[in-house]
Structures are given as structure tokens and as C-alpha cells.
Write an enzyme that holds these catalytic residues in place. Structure first.
Site, short mmCIF file in Angstrom:
data_model
loop_
_atom_site.label_atom_id
_atom_site.label_comp_id
_atom_site.label_asym_id
_atom_site.label_seq_id
_atom_site.Cartn_x
_atom_site.Cartn_y
_atom_site.Cartn_z
N HIS A 140 -7.41 -5.52 -1.26
CA HIS A 140 -6.30 -4.76 -0.70
C HIS A 140 -5.85 -5.32 0.65
O HIS A 140 -4.66 -5.35 0.95
CB HIS A 140 -6.71 -3.30 -0.54
N GLU A 191 -8.57 -5.30 -6.38
CA GLU A 191 -8.11 -4.03 -5.82
C GLU A 191 -8.55 -2.88 -6.73
O GLU A 191 -7.76 -2.34 -7.51
CB GLU A 191 -6.59 -4.03 -5.66
N SER A 247 0.84 -1.19 0.00
CA SER A 247 0.00 0.00 0.00
C SER A 247 0.88 1.26 0.00
O SER A 247 1.69 1.43 -0.91
CB SER A 247 -0.96 -0.04 1.20
#
Length: 289
Positions: free
Chosen positions: A270, A234, A169
Site C-alpha cells: 500500500h 495489498e 487509498s
């Protein structure tokens, strides 16, 4: 007999006797082959350092090292995966895993945003994250490269070149920053679900500058391997799409010597990408030369 008594009590509608007092006192679990300490940077920020290391002798040249960002969230998974790989016969356990986190029990400490980002320029992003500091990327980079890596080298028998970095991330965004700005600082960079969308995709400016250098001088392309990872689902910030597009832009540079790979994890989001990315990351770390 205790089970029978409890069952009979339930059948008769009577209170079930408690047996909690007879249970042993719970103790904190200590993960084998690990240790941790706090380290304060020259900039005055304190980090919690987690280390997972093999129990045997180091190989010739020293152990490969894998640095993990967001250590509070990621370290335990990587540490146990490393240890259990001792039964796999492929020597994936023969590495040292170093997690970089923060003191406390939060899975994701808000301080990570300051560590992983440059000063924000987008007015909308500034407003959205007004409560959280940002822009400390350079100080964190100096701590990682100039303070932590030498400290690990003093404490353990590590290979001076076989050193890798994993970030997810915003950590993946920081990993891309190091890939572009400090080629050779790590042998392998793993950018999982990188937040390329951050600050109106400001990281693309760094990519363009790096690409210009790499096209002129193949050494810039050959100094670090890249593994990009994203999850099929995602869609937040177009992470999967942006990662695939970056992989496509990097692929032509294989002619200049760049070794890059893109892994799209089917069915992952995610939050679930980190767990699925562990084994692929460990394999990438152990590739040599």
C-alpha cells in the site's frame, strides 16, 4: 590533508577535529518549474496548492492537467517525474501537475479523511476513527470542481477537456466517487489502491447506480476513462482483491464505450504503490483522444 589528519587522529585514538564549521550554510531546496500557494475554499478550509508546469509555450488547445490528491505526499514525485520526462522524447513532460494538499509538513494530514469521505454509517468505523472528522466529501468536491479548476484555468494555459485526477487509498475512493457521480468532470480518473472496503463498502451503492445509468445510456460510460491500480501485496482491507473485482465488473461495459484498464503492480504494498504508479498515470493522462 584534512582526510589524512582525521585518519591519523583515529589511528592514535585522538579526538577527530570537526569540519562542520567550514561547510556552507544549508538552504531550502526549491524544486525547479514549480510554485505553491494557499487557497481557502468557500467552506472556509485552506488547502496548499502545488503546481509543476513546463517552461515552454503551451501546445495548441492548452496543456493537459493532472490533479493529484494528497499533494503533500504525492506532488514531489510526480513533479520531478514530469520534468525529467523532457529527456524521454515522448512529451510526457508537456502537462501541468497540480497537487492538492494542506498547509504544514505532515505527509498525510488528518484532514484528508474529512475531504475524501461521506458521512460514516458503520458503528465500528465511527468508533475506530472517533478522533478524526469525516463526511466532508461534498464540500471538497465543490472546491475541486467549482473553485480550484477555474482558478487553474485562469492562471495557466490549460486544455479545457484534457484534465485528469489521481487519488491513492482514501483519495482513490474519492476518485471513484467522482467517476460515478460526475462523469465527464475529468477525462481520465486514476484510482490507485482505492479503499473500497471503507464504511462497509458503501461505494458499491454508488457503483450500482452508475452502472444502471451506463447500461441505459452509453454516454455515461464513454465520458471518463478509468485506470485502476493496485499492489500485489495489498492485503489490507482486501484492496488488491477488491480492485481486481471492480476491474472485472467494469470490463463488460467496454461494449458501451467505457475505456478501463487494471494494472496490478508486482511486489508492491500500500505504501509503495504511489511511486510505481507515476509513469503509468502520466501515460494515461497524455492519451488523446
Amino acid at each position: 590533508m584534512k582526510f589524512l589528519a582525521a585518519s591519523l587522529a583515529l589511528a592514535l585514538g585522538a579526538p577527530v577535529p570537526t569540519i562542520a564549521a567550514e561547510l556552507p550554510v544549508a538552504a531550502t531546496y526549491a524544486m525547479p518549474e514549480t510554485e505553491t500557494w494557499d487557497m481557502t475554499s468557500a467552506a472556509g478550509r485552506t488547502y496548499r496548492i502545488f503546481v509543476s508546469r513546463p517552461s515552454g509555450e503551451a501546445p495548441e488547445g492548452g496543456f493537459p492537467v493532472l490533479y493529484i490528491l494528497d499533494g503533500n505526499a504525492m506532488f514531489a514525485g510526480f513533479a520531478e517525474a514530469r520534468r525529467i520526462q523532457g529527456f524521454g522524447g515522448r512529451d510526457l513532460d508537456k502537462m501541468i501537475v497540480v497537487g492538492i494538499g494542506h498547509p504544514g509538513d505532515q505527509v498525510y494530514d488528518p484532514r484528508r479523511m474529512e475531504d475524501f469521505t461521506a458521512p460514516v454509517t458503520s458503528p465500528a468505523l465511527k468508533q475506530l476513527y472517533a478522533k478524526y472528522p469525516s463526511g466532508g466529501r461534498d464540500a471538497f468536491r465543490d472546491f475541486l470542481l467549482g473553485e480550484l479548476k477555474p482558478a487553474i484555468a485562469k492562471r495557466y494555459a490549460v486544455h479545457p477537456v484534457r484534465q485528469s485526477l489521481y487519488g491513492h487509498s482514501l483519495g482513490g475512493l474519492f476518485a471513484l466517487h467522482l467517476f460515478y457521480s460526475h462523469p465527464g468532470a475529468f477525462d481520465t480518473i486514476v484510482a490507485a489502491s482505492p479503499s473500497i472496503w471503507w464504511d462497509d463498502q458503501a461505494i458499491l451503492t454508488e457503483e450500482a447506480a452508475w452502472r444502471t445509468r451506463a447500461e441505459k445510456d452509453g454516454k455515461a460510460a464513454r465520458r471518463t476513462r478509468m485506470l485502476l491500480i493496485a499492489g500485489e501485496f495489498e492485503t489490507e482491507g482486501s484492496i488488491a482483491q477488491d480492485s481486481a473485482a471492480l476491474a472485472a465488473r467494469l470490463a463488460p461495459l467496454s461494449s458501451a464505450g467505457l475505456r478501463s484498464e487494471f494494472l496490478l503492480l508486482d511486489g508492491e504494498t500500500h505504501v509503495t504503490v504511489p511511486h510505481r504508479s507515476i509513469t503509468a498515470t502520466m501515460r494515461a493522462v497524455m492519451r488523446w483522444p
